[in-house]
Enzyme design. Structure first.
Site, PDB file in Angstrom:
ATOM      1  N   ARG A 179     -28.000  32.814  34.018  1.00 23.46           N
ATOM      2  CA  ARG A 179     -26.946  32.457  34.974  1.00 23.46           C
ATOM      3  C   ARG A 179     -27.086  31.044  35.528  1.00 23.46           C
ATOM      4  O   ARG A 179     -26.247  30.598  36.317  1.00 23.46           O
ATOM      5  CB  ARG A 179     -26.964  33.441  36.130  1.00 23.46           C
ATOM      6  CG  ARG A 179     -28.277  33.444  36.919  1.00 23.46           C
ATOM      7  CD  ARG A 179     -28.345  34.654  37.814  1.00 23.46           C
ATOM      8  NE  ARG A 179     -29.592  34.721  38.561  1.00 23.46           N
ATOM      9  CZ  ARG A 179     -29.941  35.779  39.283  1.00 23.46           C
ATOM     10  NH1 ARG A 179     -29.151  36.827  39.341  1.00 23.46           N
ATOM     11  NH2 ARG A 179     -31.072  35.791  39.942  1.00 23.46           N
ATOM     12  N   GLU A 180     -28.137  30.336  35.145  1.00 23.96           N
ATOM     13  CA  GLU A 180     -28.379  28.999  35.707  1.00 23.96           C
ATOM     14  C   GLU A 180     -27.710  27.954  34.821  1.00 23.96           C
ATOM     15  O   GLU A 180     -28.323  27.380  33.923  1.00 23.96           O
ATOM     16  CB  GLU A 180     -29.891  28.807  35.870  1.00 23.96           C
ATOM     17  CG  GLU A 180     -30.439  29.826  36.861  1.00 23.96           C
ATOM     18  CD  GLU A 180     -31.961  29.953  36.882  1.00 23.96           C
ATOM     19  OE1 GLU A 180     -32.653  29.055  36.368  1.00 23.96           O
ATOM     20  OE2 GLU A 180     -32.455  30.963  37.431  1.00 23.96           O
ATOM     21  N   ARG A 235     -29.530  37.433  34.234  1.00 26.88           N
ATOM     22  CA  ARG A 235     -30.687  36.541  34.376  1.00 26.88           C
ATOM     23  C   ARG A 235     -31.611  36.587  33.143  1.00 26.88           C
ATOM     24  O   ARG A 235     -32.126  35.568  32.701  1.00 26.88           O
ATOM     25  CB  ARG A 235     -31.464  36.984  35.620  1.00 26.88           C
ATOM     26  CG  ARG A 235     -32.852  36.381  35.793  1.00 26.88           C
ATOM     27  CD  ARG A 235     -33.449  36.900  37.097  1.00 26.88           C
ATOM     28  NE  ARG A 235     -34.876  36.668  37.197  1.00 26.88           N
ATOM     29  CZ  ARG A 235     -35.444  35.633  37.807  1.00 26.88           C
ATOM     30  NH1 ARG A 235     -34.675  34.693  38.372  1.00 26.88           N
ATOM     31  NH2 ARG A 235     -36.742  35.518  37.882  1.00 26.88           N
ATOM     32  N   ASN A 254     -39.256  34.349  32.263  1.00 25.09           N
ATOM     33  CA  ASN A 254     -40.194  33.615  33.126  1.00 25.09           C
ATOM     34  C   ASN A 254     -41.219  34.534  33.799  1.00 25.09           C
ATOM     35  O   ASN A 254     -41.836  34.167  34.804  1.00 25.09           O
ATOM     36  CB  ASN A 254     -39.437  32.796  34.169  1.00 25.09           C
ATOM     37  CG  ASN A 254     -40.191  31.524  34.530  1.00 25.09           C
ATOM     38  OD1 ASN A 254     -41.006  31.026  33.733  1.00 25.09           O
ATOM     39  ND2 ASN A 254     -39.953  31.001  35.718  1.00 25.09           N
ATOM     40  N   ARG A 255     -41.379  35.725  33.261  1.00 21.33           N
ATOM     41  CA  ARG A 255     -42.500  36.604  33.631  1.00 21.33           C
ATOM     42  C   ARG A 255     -43.219  37.083  32.372  1.00 21.33           C
ATOM     43  O   ARG A 255     -44.040  37.975  32.439  1.00 21.33           O
ATOM     44  CB  ARG A 255     -42.002  37.840  34.412  1.00 21.33           C
ATOM     45  CG  ARG A 255     -41.263  37.522  35.706  1.00 21.33           C
ATOM     46  CD  ARG A 255     -42.160  36.862  36.752  1.00 21.33           C
ATOM     47  NE  ARG A 255     -41.416  36.616  37.979  1.00 21.33           N
ATOM     48  CZ  ARG A 255     -40.684  35.523  38.204  1.00 21.33           C
ATOM     49  NH1 ARG A 255     -40.610  34.565  37.276  1.00 21.33           N
ATOM     50  NH2 ARG A 255     -40.051  35.364  39.351  1.00 21.33           N
ATOM     51  N   HIS A 307     -34.610  24.902  36.411  1.00 20.82           N
ATOM     52  CA  HIS A 307     -33.867  26.096  36.840  1.00 20.82           C
ATOM     53  C   HIS A 307     -32.887  25.695  37.950  1.00 20.82           C
ATOM     54  O   HIS A 307     -32.823  24.551  38.378  1.00 20.82           O
ATOM     55  CB  HIS A 307     -34.827  27.150  37.394  1.00 20.82           C
ATOM     56  CG  HIS A 307     -35.708  27.784  36.357  1.00 20.82           C
ATOM     57  ND1 HIS A 307     -35.689  29.124  36.094  1.00 20.82           N
ATOM     58  CD2 HIS A 307     -36.640  27.258  35.524  1.00 20.82           C
ATOM     59  CE1 HIS A 307     -36.563  29.410  35.154  1.00 20.82           C
ATOM     60  NE2 HIS A 307     -37.176  28.305  34.788  1.00 20.82           N
ATOM     61  N   SER A 308     -32.162  26.683  38.463  1.00 19.42           N
ATOM     62  CA  SER A 308     -31.373  26.487  39.672  1.00 19.42           C
ATOM     63  C   SER A 308     -31.447  27.785  40.464  1.00 19.42           C
ATOM     64  O   SER A 308     -31.632  28.849  39.878  1.00 19.42           O
ATOM     65  CB  SER A 308     -29.931  26.110  39.335  1.00 19.42           C
ATOM     66  OG  SER A 308     -29.279  27.141  38.636  1.00 19.42           O
ATOM     67  N   TYR A 359     -42.656  32.081  46.166  1.00 20.78           N
ATOM     68  CA  TYR A 359     -43.158  33.461  46.093  1.00 20.78           C
ATOM     69  C   TYR A 359     -44.101  33.571  44.905  1.00 20.78           C
ATOM     70  O   TYR A 359     -44.093  32.723  44.012  1.00 20.78           O
ATOM     71  CB  TYR A 359     -42.010  34.463  45.986  1.00 20.78           C
ATOM     72  CG  TYR A 359     -40.911  34.113  45.011  1.00 20.78           C
ATOM     73  CD1 TYR A 359     -41.138  34.067  43.635  1.00 20.78           C
ATOM     74  CD2 TYR A 359     -39.627  33.820  45.453  1.00 20.78           C
ATOM     75  CE1 TYR A 359     -40.123  33.756  42.743  1.00 20.78           C
ATOM     76  CE2 TYR A 359     -38.600  33.501  44.573  1.00 20.78           C
ATOM     77  CZ  TYR A 359     -38.862  33.468  43.211  1.00 20.78           C
ATOM     78  OH  TYR A 359     -37.864  33.149  42.333  1.00 20.78           O
ATOM     79  N   GLU A 381     -35.850  23.430  40.820  1.00 15.40           N
ATOM     80  CA  GLU A 381     -34.758  24.339  41.195  1.00 15.40           C
ATOM     81  C   GLU A 381     -33.634  23.428  41.680  1.00 15.40           C
ATOM     82  O   GLU A 381     -33.621  22.974  42.820  1.00 15.40           O
ATOM     83  CB  GLU A 381     -35.190  25.305  42.303  1.00 15.40           C
ATOM     84  CG  GLU A 381     -36.299  26.264  41.910  1.00 15.40           C
ATOM     85  CD  GLU A 381     -35.863  27.382  40.954  1.00 15.40           C
ATOM     86  OE1 GLU A 381     -34.656  27.496  40.672  1.00 15.40           O
ATOM     87  OE2 GLU A 381     -36.736  28.121  40.490  1.00 15.40           O
TER      88      GLU A 381
HETATM   89  O1  0X9 Z   1     -38.463  33.130  39.796  1.00 22.90           O
HETATM   90  C1  0X9 Z   1     -38.426  32.246  38.943  1.00 22.90           C
HETATM   91  O2  0X9 Z   1     -38.656  32.450  37.753  1.00 22.90           O
HETATM   92  C2  0X9 Z   1     -38.072  30.828  39.362  1.00 22.90           C
HETATM   93  N1  0X9 Z   1     -36.994  30.842  40.302  1.00 22.90           N
HETATM   94  S1  0X9 Z   1     -35.489  31.273  39.799  1.00 22.90           S
HETATM   95  O3  0X9 Z   1     -34.652  31.453  40.962  1.00 22.90           O
HETATM   96  N2  0X9 Z   1     -34.850  30.102  38.974  1.00 22.90           N
HETATM   97  O4  0X9 Z   1     -35.583  32.451  39.013  1.00 22.90           O
HETATM   98  C3  0X9 Z   1     -39.264  30.199  40.011  1.00 22.90           C
HETATM   99  C4  0X9 Z   1     -40.427  29.963  39.111  1.00 22.90           C
HETATM  100  C5  0X9 Z   1     -41.607  29.518  39.892  1.00 22.90           C
HETATM  101  N3  0X9 Z   1     -42.507  28.755  39.142  1.00 22.90           N
HETATM  102  C6  0X9 Z   1     -43.817  28.667  39.554  1.00 22.90           C
HETATM  103  N4  0X9 Z   1     -44.381  29.640  40.159  1.00 22.90           N
HETATM  104  N5  0X9 Z   1     -44.440  27.585  39.275  1.00 22.90           N
HETATM  105 ZN    ZN Z   2     -34.504  30.449  37.006  1.00 24.42          ZN
END
Ligand code: 0X9
Ligand code: ZN
Length: 470
Positions: A179-180, A235, A254-255, A307-308, A359, A381
């Site tokens: 969505r970004e 997402r 991103n996890r 990201h955004s 977080y 972001e």
């Molecule tokens: O949650 C995320 O993956 C990222 N934010 S988002 O709103 N675009 O989803 C932040 C990633 C954080 N990166 C680090 N911890 N370095």
């Molecule tokens: Zn993101």
């Protein structure tokens, strides 16, 4: 005015009835409300109601939230005082998509950044860049997505000569999160600026002479396509996770990176979660292919994952509140990026480690790139909304450009290989032997500090370069 309000009310009641009958909320049965968050209790209440917070940074204050249409009463009962922002985001996005397609159909290539672009337009633009400057641009496929779409990268650098073997590399990716939509536009803008500036502007020419740039504008093509066709706020990727239910599908790429993967808090083991980590590190074809691409770049020195939104510049660690060994260097480069962004129109980006700045995250890109590959790694972001107006998108793209270019400037200077007289991209004892022989001959090349003479200061500087190992 009154009749319009009444029509809205009637229509709202009708939609509440519809969604109640349908059961699970579909995208077209949701609406966006703004909630004034006061403390963690409000966030817990929101998540218990199945609300999806449309923000990256979660803190007290107003936040836009995607909720089922029939949940307004429940939100009110919970004391959350929702204010309606968009009663029908799917309709809004149909309009946005139609406008973007019309802009695209006009085919004004000079104005490519005037509006959002669908997936194919990214592929087409990359190939067009390659066709325009085959001497600088190489587009290649580095893998396939879950649904079989090509994962394309674009390498941009000046033609390699013998001296270029140790050219440091920068890797810039976007669209991890479907969505970004603004970041991939910013990504392409960096590429376009470098190509257009080569041979025209000394700064930009130097950035291609001294640096190899690799751009991955769309890391999650399946999710991105889905966000255009089915669900604007999708997402994750589109791995079905063995489920027919859309709400159980997708892995948060991103996890899914394999450094300190699988921790909670920081990621979720539930398929339903927006932060679902997948069944194993790098279980997803998109992250696995991206890992292989990064590992095939021995000269990689800096990674940038855009990201955004929320106006932040983040780096490792995400998995722990402890400071990383290179926290100070990350902070210094990040502060410089924020300074360049600020110069454009005064926007202040907050800079800091992910865990303590927003977080905890486990399995996010920054931790793997830094922890495993030892390179600097950032997450921007960008901006203040997922859905920026096209005019605002243009500003965001220009605003972030100097900070992204600065990564090239930084690696070209910081990771210089002046001590590598063997040109094997490492500093070793043989370099010392060669240097001392140049020094004994009185060669200009021994004048490391550029003072015009070779003296003992140069030997000291040379030894510094040799041991710094950068
Ligand atoms: O949650 C995320 O993956 C990222 N934010 S988002 O709103 N675009 O989803 C932040 C990633 C954080 N990166 C680090 N911890 N370095
Ligand atoms: Zn993101």
């Amino acid at each position: 005015m009154v009749s319009r309000w009444m029509a809205l009310t009637v229509w709202l009641f009708a939609s509440v009835a519809r969604s109640a009958a349908a059961g699970l909320p579909e995208p077209e049965e949701e609406q966006i409300v703004r909630i004034e968050v006061r403390g963690a209790g409000d966030l817990t209440a929101l998540s218990a109601l199945g609300a999806s917070v449309l923000a990256c940074e979660i803190r007290d204050g107003p936040v836009d939230v995607l909720v089922p249409r029939d949940s307004i009463g429940v939100l009110e009962a919970a004391g959350l005082a929702p204010v309606l922002v968009d009663p029908n985001p799917e309709f809004t996005h149909r309009v946005v998509r139609r406008r973007a397609m019309a802009t695209l159909a006009r085919g004004d290539d000079a104005d490519w950044w005037a509006d959002y672009k669908p997936l194919d337009a990214f592929y087409d633009k990359m190939l067009e860049m390659q066709a325009r400057r085959p001497d600088l641009v190489e587009v290649f496929e580095f893998g396939r997505s879950y649904e079989g779409r090509p994962l394309l990268a674009m390498r941009i650098t000046a033609p390699m000569d013998a001296d270029a073997a140790c050219r440091p590399a920068v890797l810039l990716n976007t669209l991890t999160h479907a969505r970004e939509w603004v970041p991939p536009m910013a990504n392409m803008y960096v590429a376009e600026t470098l190509i257009n500036g080569y041979g025209q502007d000394p700064y930009l020419t130097g950035l291609l002479d001294d640096v190899e740039w690799v751009f991955v504008p769309v890391l999650n093509p399946d999710g991105y396509a889905f966000s255009w066709t089915d669900d604007r706020f999708w997402r994750k990727n589109r791995n079905p996770n063995n489920s027919d239910l859309v709400r159980n599908q997708g892995v948060d790429l991103n996890r899914n990176y394999g450094y300190q993967w699988g921790l909670s808090p920081g990621s979720s083991g539930s398929r339903r979660s927006g932060n679902y980590r997948g069944v194993a590190p790098f279980s997803e074809p998109e992250t696995a292919a991206f890992r292989d691409l990064a590992e095939s770049m021995p000269q990689l020195r800096i990674h940038n994952d855009m990201h955004s939104f929320s106006e932040l510049i983040l780096f490792a660690w995400g998995y722990t509140p402890e400071a990383s060994p290179d926290r100070a260097l990350h902070q210094a480069v990040g502060d410089r990026m924020a300074g360049l962004i600020h110069q454009y129109r005064g926007r202040s980006y907050e800079v800091g480690p992910g865990y303590t700045t927003i977080y905890p995250t486990s399995g996010a890109s920054n931790d793997w790139f830094y922890g495993r590959l030892g390179v600097l790694s950032y997450t921007y972001e960008l901006g203040r909304r997922f859905d920026e107006q096209p005019s605002e998108m243009r500003l965001l793209v220009e605003e972030s450009l100097p900070a992204s270019l600065y990564h090239g400037e930084f690696v070209a200077g910081y990771y210089r290989f002046r001590a590598d007289l063997n040109r094997d991209c490492t500093h070793d004892f043989f370099d010392l032997v060669e240097y001392l022989s140049l020094y004994a001959q009185g060669s200009d090349a021994a004048d490391i500090d550029g003072s015009g003479i070779s003296d003992v200061q140069d030997v000291i500087e040379f030894l510094d370069l040799l041991v710094s190992k950068r």
